[in-house]
Design an enzyme around this catalytic site. Structure first.
Site, mmCIF file in Angstrom:
data_model
loop_
_atom_site.group_PDB
_atom_site.id
_atom_site.type_symbol
_atom_site.label_atom_id
_atom_site.label_comp_id
_atom_site.label_asym_id
_atom_site.label_seq_id
_atom_site.Cartn_x
_atom_site.Cartn_y
_atom_site.Cartn_z
ATOM 1 N N GLU A 138 1.688 4.771 2.468
ATOM 2 C CA GLU A 138 1.426 3.361 2.629
ATOM 3 C C GLU A 138 1.133 3.134 4.136
ATOM 4 O OE1 GLU A 138 4.283 2.732 -0.942
ATOM 5 O OE2 GLU A 138 5.206 2.089 0.914
ATOM 6 N N HIS A 195 6.297 -1.762 3.304
ATOM 7 C CA HIS A 195 5.851 -0.996 2.279
ATOM 8 C C HIS A 195 4.288 -1.467 1.928
ATOM 9 C CE1 HIS A 195 8.966 1.865 0.779
ATOM 10 N NE2 HIS A 195 9.791 0.567 1.659
ATOM 11 N N GLU A 211 5.812 -5.896 0.904
ATOM 12 C CA GLU A 211 4.947 -5.075 0.226
ATOM 13 C C GLU A 211 3.380 -5.836 0.682
ATOM 14 O OE1 GLU A 211 5.031 -2.508 -1.442
ATOM 15 O OE2 GLU A 211 7.351 -2.560 -2.298
ATOM 16 N N HIS A 256 7.386 5.413 2.490
ATOM 17 C CA HIS A 256 6.494 6.084 1.666
ATOM 18 C C HIS A 256 5.185 6.550 2.657
ATOM 19 C CE1 HIS A 256 8.695 3.934 -1.845
ATOM 20 N NE2 HIS A 256 9.174 5.330 -1.656
#
Ligand code: ZN
Length: 383
Positions: free
Chosen positions: A180, A270, A346, A177
């Protein structure tokens, strides 16, 4: 004589730039919009993701600015604006949080720049030039070999570094992504330690495993200022079941290389827009989930928390019930395909609420530290 009116110039035609100017005539009411990613098909229909922004304001030294992002309420994660503070920098090196509020679908940034030029962004950007510097530094190391996987749709190299010579195979990827950027700061910290000749634990890991590292899975999307998609509008982390050369060559090339090497450990890095914590999502919901995978995951989480308390296990995503995992995601596809330990890390856009830093929030330096700290749990997972 009246003083000359302030003339603002707002620009975003640069690496990872994203903003559209609606009206910049009044510094006290500058109206902006985030430009959406290309259309993407999802189970909810065709959507256009957006949340990432990055732009420069020139001509506002000492002028109180009120910047209003008018379409913030239609962003991919509107709830994520609650408790969020934008970052700004006058030298593009040091990024500090600035006063930001969210009300009635509008994100408002209020700040008085100390310089003629100031950059605002969703998170400290990590430019492709910096990525190139990192690749160059790694490719000079005696411990790393640059073995690109192929090219992206815009013709960029999809770079893979191969480090170490041990029998276990680890794949570590980041930036599927593009919005990010914390994942790139993490990679910089991880690679810097992994290739440090004076670090005994890094040397041990290089002896135990062969690590295949893709520091930037989506350079096209990040250059274009996208939040979630590549040049063709594909959300790469929903392409792992059926990647294609036309739509998602980044995933196709990576998965083919994984099939050649096999995978014992897979880590996909991420950022999460909403949760102010560092956490890991596992692959519990895959059809073939095993007791060994559950044990390896639990140990990996404990070891990461021990090696760096900025990582925690209390807050995270709900765990998929058995058999309900979405196998288009890297972590679940790889866990199912290879029966291995496979996780998604994350990091927050906001801050780590357990150890907040009001000036910087979750910062590039702390991303780097968290990246360096993955060496311990990786050694434990492989040893
Ligand atoms: Zn992501």
């Amino acid at each position: 004589m009246y003083p000359p009116a302030v003339q603002l110039l707002i620009s975003s035609q640069f690496d990872s730039g994203n903003i559209e100017v609606i009206d910049a005539t009044d510094p006290a009411d500058v109206q902006l919009r985030i430009r959406p990613d290309p259309p993407t098909s999802t189970p909810r229909g065709v959507v256009r993701f957006f949340q990432w922004f990055h732009f420069r304001v020139a001509g506002a030294r000492g002028v109180p600015l009120t910047l209003r992002i008018m379409n913030a309420g239609e962003a991919a994660y509107p709830d994520a604006w609650e408790g969020y503070q934008a970052v700004a920098s006058t030298d593009r090196e040091h990024w500090l949080r600035v006063n930001t509020t969210y009300e009635d679908g509008v994100l408002t940034i209020e700040h008085t720049p100390q310089g003629d030029a100031i950059w605002f962004a969703y998170f400290a950007p990590f430019a492709l030039d910096r990525h190139a510097d990192l690749i160059g530094w790694c490719a000079e190391s005696d411990f790393a070999r640059l073995a690109p996987l192929g090219t992206t749709l815009d013709g960029r190299s999809l770079d893979r570094l191969v480090v170490g010579s041990g029998p276990a195979v680890a794949w570590i990827i980041a930036r599927q992504h593009p919005g990010e950027s914390m994942a790139s700061w993490w990679m910089e910290g991880f690679l810097t330690r992994l290739l440090d000749p004076d670090d005994a634990l890094a040397a041990k890991l290089r002896g135990l495993a062969t690590l295949h590292i893709v520091p930037h899975m989506n350079p096209d999307g990040s250059f274009r200022g996208h939040l979630r998609t590549n040049a063709a509008g594909a959300n790469l982390n929903r392409e792992w079941a059926t990647p294609s050369a036309e739509r998602s060559p980044e995933v196709l090339l990576t998965r083919e290389a994984m099939d050649e090497t096999g995978v014992d450990v897979c880590l996909d890095v991420h950022g999460d827009e909403e949760l102010p914590y560092n956490f890991i999502a596992g692959a519990e919901g895959i059809p073939g989930w095993t007791a060994a995978q559950a044990r390896d995951l639990a140990r990996f989480l404990d070891d990461y928390e021990r090696s760096n308390p900025d990582f925690q296990q209390v807050h995270g995503y709900p765990i998929d019930p058995p058999g309900t995992a979405n196998l288009t995601i890297c972590t679940t596809q790889i866990a199912e395909r290879f029966g291995c330990l496979s996780v998604t890390l994350e990091m927050p856009f906001k801050d780590n609420a357990n150890r907040p830093d009001p000036d910087a929030g979750w910062s590039p330096e702390r991303c780097r530290q968290l990246g360096a700290s993955i060496i311990e749990p990786l050694v434990q997972a492989i040893a």
